[in-house]
Enzyme design. Structure first.
Site, PDB file in Angstrom:
ATOM      1  N   ASN A  52     -37.022  75.940  35.635  1.00 28.72           N
ATOM      2  CA  ASN A  52     -37.917  76.891  34.967  1.00 28.72           C
ATOM      3  C   ASN A  52     -38.610  77.789  35.990  1.00 28.72           C
ATOM      4  O   ASN A  52     -38.373  78.988  36.078  1.00 28.72           O
ATOM      5  CB  ASN A  52     -38.938  76.120  34.125  1.00 28.72           C
ATOM      6  CG  ASN A  52     -39.763  77.001  33.187  1.00 28.72           C
ATOM      7  OD1 ASN A  52     -40.156  76.576  32.117  1.00 28.72           O
ATOM      8  ND2 ASN A  52     -40.050  78.250  33.543  1.00 28.72           N
TER       9      ASN A  52
ATOM     10  N   LYS B 286     -35.795  66.247  25.226  1.00 30.22           N
ATOM     11  CA  LYS B 286     -36.066  65.912  26.625  1.00 30.22           C
ATOM     12  C   LYS B 286     -37.351  65.092  26.683  1.00 30.22           C
ATOM     13  O   LYS B 286     -38.406  65.557  26.250  1.00 30.22           O
ATOM     14  CB  LYS B 286     -36.221  67.188  27.466  1.00 30.22           C
ATOM     15  CG  LYS B 286     -36.770  66.900  28.863  1.00 30.22           C
ATOM     16  CD  LYS B 286     -36.948  68.146  29.719  1.00 30.22           C
ATOM     17  CE  LYS B 286     -37.857  67.853  30.907  1.00 30.22           C
ATOM     18  NZ  LYS B 286     -37.972  68.995  31.839  1.00 30.22           N
TER      19      LYS B 286
ATOM     20  N   ALA C  32     -36.128  69.899  37.688  1.00 33.81           N
ATOM     21  CA  ALA C  32     -37.405  70.122  38.385  1.00 33.81           C
ATOM     22  C   ALA C  32     -37.243  70.133  39.893  1.00 33.81           C
ATOM     23  O   ALA C  32     -36.503  69.348  40.466  1.00 33.81           O
ATOM     24  CB  ALA C  32     -38.455  69.072  38.015  1.00 33.81           C
ATOM     25  N   GLY C  33     -37.960  71.060  40.528  1.00 36.10           N
ATOM     26  CA  GLY C  33     -38.015  71.101  41.980  1.00 36.10           C
ATOM     27  C   GLY C  33     -37.077  72.085  42.632  1.00 36.10           C
ATOM     28  O   GLY C  33     -37.160  72.320  43.832  1.00 36.10           O
TER      29      GLY C  33
END
Lengths: 66, 263
Positions: free
Chosen positions: B215, B106, B193-194
């Site tokens: 995460n 990544k 993300a987010g």
């Protein structure tokens, strides 16, 4: 001998090779990756890679991340 | 039916590897690695992201990630978190490849330490360096369809637009752009993300994403393991709804009971 390991100046008894350094630091060589003077050393070559006074060594491993 | 039974035949592939779980989880911010491993299991994840850092020389006996979240159980996806240049990203991932032999990685190249949004110019440059070095690269990116296409044309293995800044928990901020990216991409698209809660993951999957990467939404939940289970079901629910095809929206009501035969 004097080495810089992970940015820290450290003094060791004379070390024959990278395997000896990994042992001296109490690390498991199967769980780390090593750069010697900005060059990656394959794990299979730790035993035959000499460590020389003044070497800059980076030893890294996986930690949690996103 | 147990949600885990759904979607068994609905796999997805990235860089020649096939997965059934469409939820990729991070391994940061947990109380400890045991909780981390339990959350990854509860999420049904097959891929986990990991970071590469210097070993702690002052305490070599401290717990190690690989002793809890095991590389033979999960596909490790090494990241370049903390890198701000292409050269830093290449150096980090070369070490990651040596640490475990993985070439599926990544890439994230951040622009600053406050909003953590990606520096797309540098991300594209880093991607080209990594591809030249033999890596298969899943790329964290902004939700800009123009840059997403440049990444794909440069050989990205997956396009991973941010829903919102890393760790912000704000959910998808630009469905229009996300939809355009999904429509144009021939490689997998993942929201990365987010995500804040389960409904965000459902919406990402309903929009047509191939998978979701998260995460903080799990790690910072009051009960991370329970939230990991919620996210597993959310991703399955969103995917199934996407495949089922939602009903058309109407302006007015339409009764579900027959209009005729009233007494």
């Amino acid at each position: 001998m004097n080495l810089t390991v992970n940015g820290e100046a450290r003094t060791f008894e004379p070390l024959a090779n990278l395997s000896a350094l990994v042992s001296a630091l109490g690390l498991d060589g199967r769980k780390v990756a090593i750069e010697r003077n900005l060059e990656i050393v394959p794990r299979s070559a730790y035993g035959k890679t000499k460590v020389v006074d003044g070497d800059r060594i980076e030893i890294v491993h996986f930690i949690g991340g996103g | 039916m147990d949600g885990s039974v759904l979607g068994q035949d609905d796999s997805w592939s990235v860089a020649g590897r096939t997965f059934r779980s469409r939820l990729i989880v991070g391994t940061g911010k947990y109380k400890d690695y045991a909780q981390n491993a339990a959350a990854a299991e509860a999420a049904g994840a097959e891929i986990v992201t990991v970071a590469l850092r210097r070993v702690n020389l002052s305490d070599p006996s401290q717990p190690m990630l690989v002793d809890h979240v095991k590389p033979d159980r999960f596909t490790f996806l090494p990241n370049t978190a903390g890198c701000f240049t292409g050269e830093e990203a290449v150096r980090t991932l070369r070490l990651a490849r040596e640490a475990g032999g993985w070439d599926l990685v990544k890439l994230e190249v951040l622009s600053n330490t406050q909003h953590l949004l990606p520096d797309m110019e540098e991300t594209l440059r880093a991607l080209k360096l990594l591809i030249a070095d033999g890596f298969q690269v899943m790329v964290y990116c902004s939700d800009d369809p123009v840059y997403a296409l440049k990444l794909e044309e440069a050989g990205a293995a997956a396009i991973m637009p941010a829903a919102a800044p890393i760790g912000s928990g704000r959910g998808i901020q630009n469905f229009l752009n996300l939809g355009l990216i999904i429509e144009q991409s021939k490689v997998p698209v993942l929201v990365d993300a987010g995500v804040g809660t389960a409904s965000d993951a459902v919406l990402a999957m309903e929009a047509g994403c191939d998978a979701v990467l998260m995460n903080t939404a799990i790690a910072e939940a009051r009960d991370p393991i329970r939230m990991a289970g919620a996210m597993k079901h959310a991703v399955i629910a969103g995917r199934e709804a996407f495949l089922a095809g939602r009903m058309a929206k109407r302006t007015y009501g339409d009764p579900s009971s027959p209009k005729g035969g009233l007494i």
